[in-house]
Design a protein around this motif. Sequence first.
Motif, PDB file in Angstrom:
ATOM      1  N   ASP A 249      -9.900   3.115  -4.908  1.00 23.87           N
ATOM      2  CA  ASP A 249      -9.135   2.485  -6.047  1.00 23.87           C
ATOM      3  C   ASP A 249      -7.370   2.305  -5.353  1.00 23.87           C
ATOM      4  OD1 ASP A 249      -7.691   5.138  -6.091  1.00 23.87           O
ATOM      5  OD2 ASP A 249      -9.107   5.575  -7.678  1.00 23.87           O
ATOM      6  N   ASP A 250      -6.743   1.904  -6.008  1.00 24.97           N
ATOM      7  CA  ASP A 250      -5.305   1.686  -5.617  1.00 24.97           C
ATOM      8  C   ASP A 250      -4.674   2.861  -4.940  1.00 24.97           C
ATOM      9  OD1 ASP A 250      -5.919  -0.849  -6.432  1.00 24.97           O
ATOM     10  OD2 ASP A 250      -4.348  -1.018  -7.848  1.00 24.97           O
ATOM     11  N   GLU A 251      -4.797   3.732  -5.751  1.00 24.56           N
ATOM     12  CA  GLU A 251      -4.036   5.261  -5.507  1.00 24.56           C
ATOM     13  C   GLU A 251      -4.706   5.746  -4.069  1.00 24.56           C
ATOM     14  OE1 GLU A 251      -4.862   4.316  -8.674  1.00 24.56           O
ATOM     15  OE2 GLU A 251      -2.886   4.247  -9.519  1.00 24.56           O
ATOM     16  N   GLN A 252      -5.783   5.638  -3.958  1.00 25.52           N
ATOM     17  CA  GLN A 252      -6.505   5.950  -2.465  1.00 25.52           C
ATOM     18  C   GLN A 252      -5.844   5.361  -1.459  1.00 25.52           C
ATOM     19  OE1 GLN A 252     -10.384   5.985  -4.148  1.00 25.52           O
ATOM     20  NE2 GLN A 252     -10.612   8.032  -3.836  1.00 25.52           N
ATOM     21  N   ILE A 253      -5.848   3.684  -1.756  1.00 26.48           N
ATOM     22  CA  ILE A 253      -5.445   2.973  -0.659  1.00 26.48           C
ATOM     23  C   ILE A 253      -3.859   3.246  -0.343  1.00 26.48           C
ATOM     24  CG2 ILE A 253      -4.946   0.630   0.123  1.00 26.48           C
ATOM     25  CD1 ILE A 253      -7.563  -0.001  -1.734  1.00 26.48           C
ATOM     26  N   ILE A 254      -3.260   3.555  -1.280  1.00 29.26           N
ATOM     27  CA  ILE A 254      -1.802   3.522  -1.246  1.00 29.26           C
ATOM     28  C   ILE A 254      -1.500   4.812  -0.332  1.00 29.26           C
ATOM     29  CG2 ILE A 254       0.416   4.236  -2.369  1.00 29.26           C
ATOM     30  CD1 ILE A 254      -0.529   2.127  -4.381  1.00 29.26           C
ATOM     31  N   GLU A 255      -2.304   6.106  -0.545  1.00 29.55           N
ATOM     32  CA  GLU A 255      -2.305   7.105   0.024  1.00 29.55           C
ATOM     33  C   GLU A 255      -2.658   7.118   1.516  1.00 29.55           C
ATOM     34  OE1 GLU A 255      -3.930  10.806  -1.242  1.00 29.55           O
ATOM     35  OE2 GLU A 255      -3.006  10.296  -3.580  1.00 29.55           O
ATOM     36  N   MET A 256      -3.504   6.249   1.782  1.00 29.88           N
ATOM     37  CA  MET A 256      -4.219   6.277   3.212  1.00 29.88           C
ATOM     38  C   MET A 256      -3.596   5.441   4.205  1.00 29.88           C
ATOM     39  SD  MET A 256      -8.562   5.751   2.582  1.00 29.88           S
ATOM     40  CE  MET A 256      -8.377   4.390   1.840  1.00 29.88           C
ATOM     41  N   TYR A 257      -2.798   4.315   3.729  1.00 29.88           N
ATOM     42  CA  TYR A 257      -2.233   3.831   4.617  1.00 29.88           C
ATOM     43  C   TYR A 257      -0.498   3.585   4.161  1.00 29.88           C
ATOM     44  CZ  TYR A 257      -6.672   1.983   5.881  1.00 29.88           C
ATOM     45  OH  TYR A 257      -8.116   2.158   6.118  1.00 29.88           O
ATOM     46  N   LYS A 258       0.400   3.200   5.503  1.00 34.72           N
ATOM     47  CA  LYS A 258       1.725   3.021   5.028  1.00 34.72           C
ATOM     48  C   LYS A 258       1.929   1.483   5.038  1.00 34.72           C
ATOM     49  CE  LYS A 258       6.061   4.058   6.611  1.00 34.72           C
ATOM     50  NZ  LYS A 258       6.699   5.110   5.605  1.00 34.72           N
ATOM     51  N   HIS A 259       2.255   0.919   3.855  1.00 31.50           N
ATOM     52  CA  HIS A 259       2.169  -0.488   3.884  1.00 31.50           C
ATOM     53  C   HIS A 259       3.586  -1.274   4.062  1.00 31.50           C
ATOM     54  CE1 HIS A 259      -1.588  -0.448   2.149  1.00 31.50           C
ATOM     55  NE2 HIS A 259      -1.481   0.761   1.638  1.00 31.50           N
ATOM     56  N   LYS A 260       3.726  -2.002   5.175  1.00 33.17           N
ATOM     57  CA  LYS A 260       4.856  -2.843   5.137  1.00 33.17           C
ATOM     58  C   LYS A 260       4.650  -4.437   5.194  1.00 33.17           C
ATOM     59  CE  LYS A 260       6.934   0.704   8.519  1.00 33.17           C
ATOM     60  NZ  LYS A 260       8.333   0.656   8.159  1.00 33.17           N
TER      61      LYS A 260
ATOM     62  N   ASN B 280       7.351  -7.405   6.781  1.00 33.45           N
ATOM     63  CA  ASN B 280       8.582  -7.706   7.585  1.00 33.45           C
ATOM     64  C   ASN B 280       9.456  -6.440   8.121  1.00 33.45           C
ATOM     65  OD1 ASN B 280       8.129 -10.329   7.507  1.00 33.45           O
ATOM     66  ND2 ASN B 280       9.276 -10.721   5.540  1.00 33.45           N
ATOM     67  N   GLY B 281       8.558  -5.185   8.470  1.00 29.30           N
ATOM     68  CA  GLY B 281       9.170  -4.378   8.746  1.00 29.30           C
ATOM     69  C   GLY B 281       9.712  -3.212   7.739  1.00 29.30           C
ATOM     70  N   GLU B 282       9.616  -3.762   6.526  1.00 27.63           N
ATOM     71  CA  GLU B 282      10.214  -2.950   5.421  1.00 27.63           C
ATOM     72  C   GLU B 282       8.815  -2.261   4.652  1.00 27.63           C
ATOM     73  OE1 GLU B 282      13.453  -2.569   4.710  1.00 27.63           O
ATOM     74  OE2 GLU B 282      13.956  -3.518   6.308  1.00 27.63           O
ATOM     75  N   ASP B 283       9.233  -1.092   4.143  1.00 23.87           N
ATOM     76  CA  ASP B 283       7.995  -0.556   3.417  1.00 23.87           C
ATOM     77  C   ASP B 283       7.811  -1.124   2.047  1.00 23.87           C
ATOM     78  OD1 ASP B 283       7.689   1.437   5.436  1.00 23.87           O
ATOM     79  OD2 ASP B 283       8.938   3.032   4.393  1.00 23.87           O
ATOM     80  N   LEU B 284       6.747  -1.395   1.685  1.00 20.64           N
ATOM     81  CA  LEU B 284       6.499  -1.915   0.341  1.00 20.64           C
ATOM     82  C   LEU B 284       6.528  -0.952  -0.816  1.00 20.64           C
ATOM     83  CD1 LEU B 284       3.440  -4.600   1.271  1.00 20.64           C
ATOM     84  CD2 LEU B 284       5.803  -5.273   0.424  1.00 20.64           C
ATOM     85  N   LYS B 285       6.881  -1.183  -1.743  1.00 19.37           N
ATOM     86  CA  LYS B 285       7.032  -0.322  -2.992  1.00 19.37           C
ATOM     87  C   LYS B 285       5.386  -0.228  -3.433  1.00 19.37           C
ATOM     88  CE  LYS B 285      11.846  -1.055  -4.391  1.00 19.37           C
ATOM     89  NZ  LYS B 285      12.570  -2.328  -4.029  1.00 19.37           N
ATOM     90  N   GLU B 286       5.138   0.861  -4.548  1.00 18.35           N
ATOM     91  CA  GLU B 286       3.722   0.971  -4.912  1.00 18.35           C
ATOM     92  C   GLU B 286       3.396  -0.263  -5.756  1.00 18.35           C
ATOM     93  OE1 GLU B 286       1.710   4.447  -7.431  1.00 18.35           O
ATOM     94  OE2 GLU B 286       2.947   5.208  -5.992  1.00 18.35           O
ATOM     95  N   GLU B 287       4.491  -0.421  -6.590  1.00 19.72           N
ATOM     96  CA  GLU B 287       4.088  -1.571  -7.607  1.00 19.72           C
ATOM     97  C   GLU B 287       3.701  -2.903  -6.790  1.00 19.72           C
ATOM     98  OE1 GLU B 287       2.979  -3.036 -10.995  1.00 19.72           O
ATOM     99  OE2 GLU B 287       4.010  -0.972 -10.765  1.00 19.72           O
ATOM    100  N   GLN B 288       4.419  -3.380  -5.802  1.00 16.43           N
ATOM    101  CA  GLN B 288       3.950  -4.263  -4.900  1.00 16.43           C
ATOM    102  C   GLN B 288       2.701  -4.268  -4.295  1.00 16.43           C
ATOM    103  OE1 GLN B 288       7.618  -3.841  -2.566  1.00 16.43           O
ATOM    104  NE2 GLN B 288       8.213  -6.051  -2.984  1.00 16.43           N
TER     105      GLN B 288
END
Length: 140
Positions: free
Chosen positions: A104-115, A117-125
């Motif tokens: 699910d979304d929360e597990q994917i968000i926890e497993m990976y650092k999402h960027k 253009n070099g900037e961290d993406l917000k959880e909502e994005q």
Amino acid sequence: MVILGELLRELRGKESLRSVSKRAGVSHNYLSILEKGVDPRTGAPAKASPDTLRSLSRAYNYSYKDLMYAAGYSEDDQTTQDIESVSKSINAIDDLKELIMRYDDEQIIEMYKHKSNGEDLKEEQIKNILSYVRFVLKDS
């Protein structure tokens, strides 16, 4: 023809080697060698692989084709690399499908650092992106 090292230095501008290397996923030492155009250990001309050039293209938001040309690759070399890239993309899409179907979304968000253009993406994005990908995958 523009020499690759000169072009890379121009693209980097005042940004540090470490900053660019981190964004591109190559070592700062290797980037320095490419900018100088010579491997100091051997004295041989530095030659960037097509994969490295693709990473630099993304990091600098600069044309991959133009970097390939500056590095001395021909159109045939680029066509071969493009075919290999498409093959890797197909495998990456299959991996993405499996990831999205399994977690699910929360597990994917926890497993990976999402960027992006070099900037961290917000959880909502990230959730919006995952929702869109699930929607697209639903019909495939």
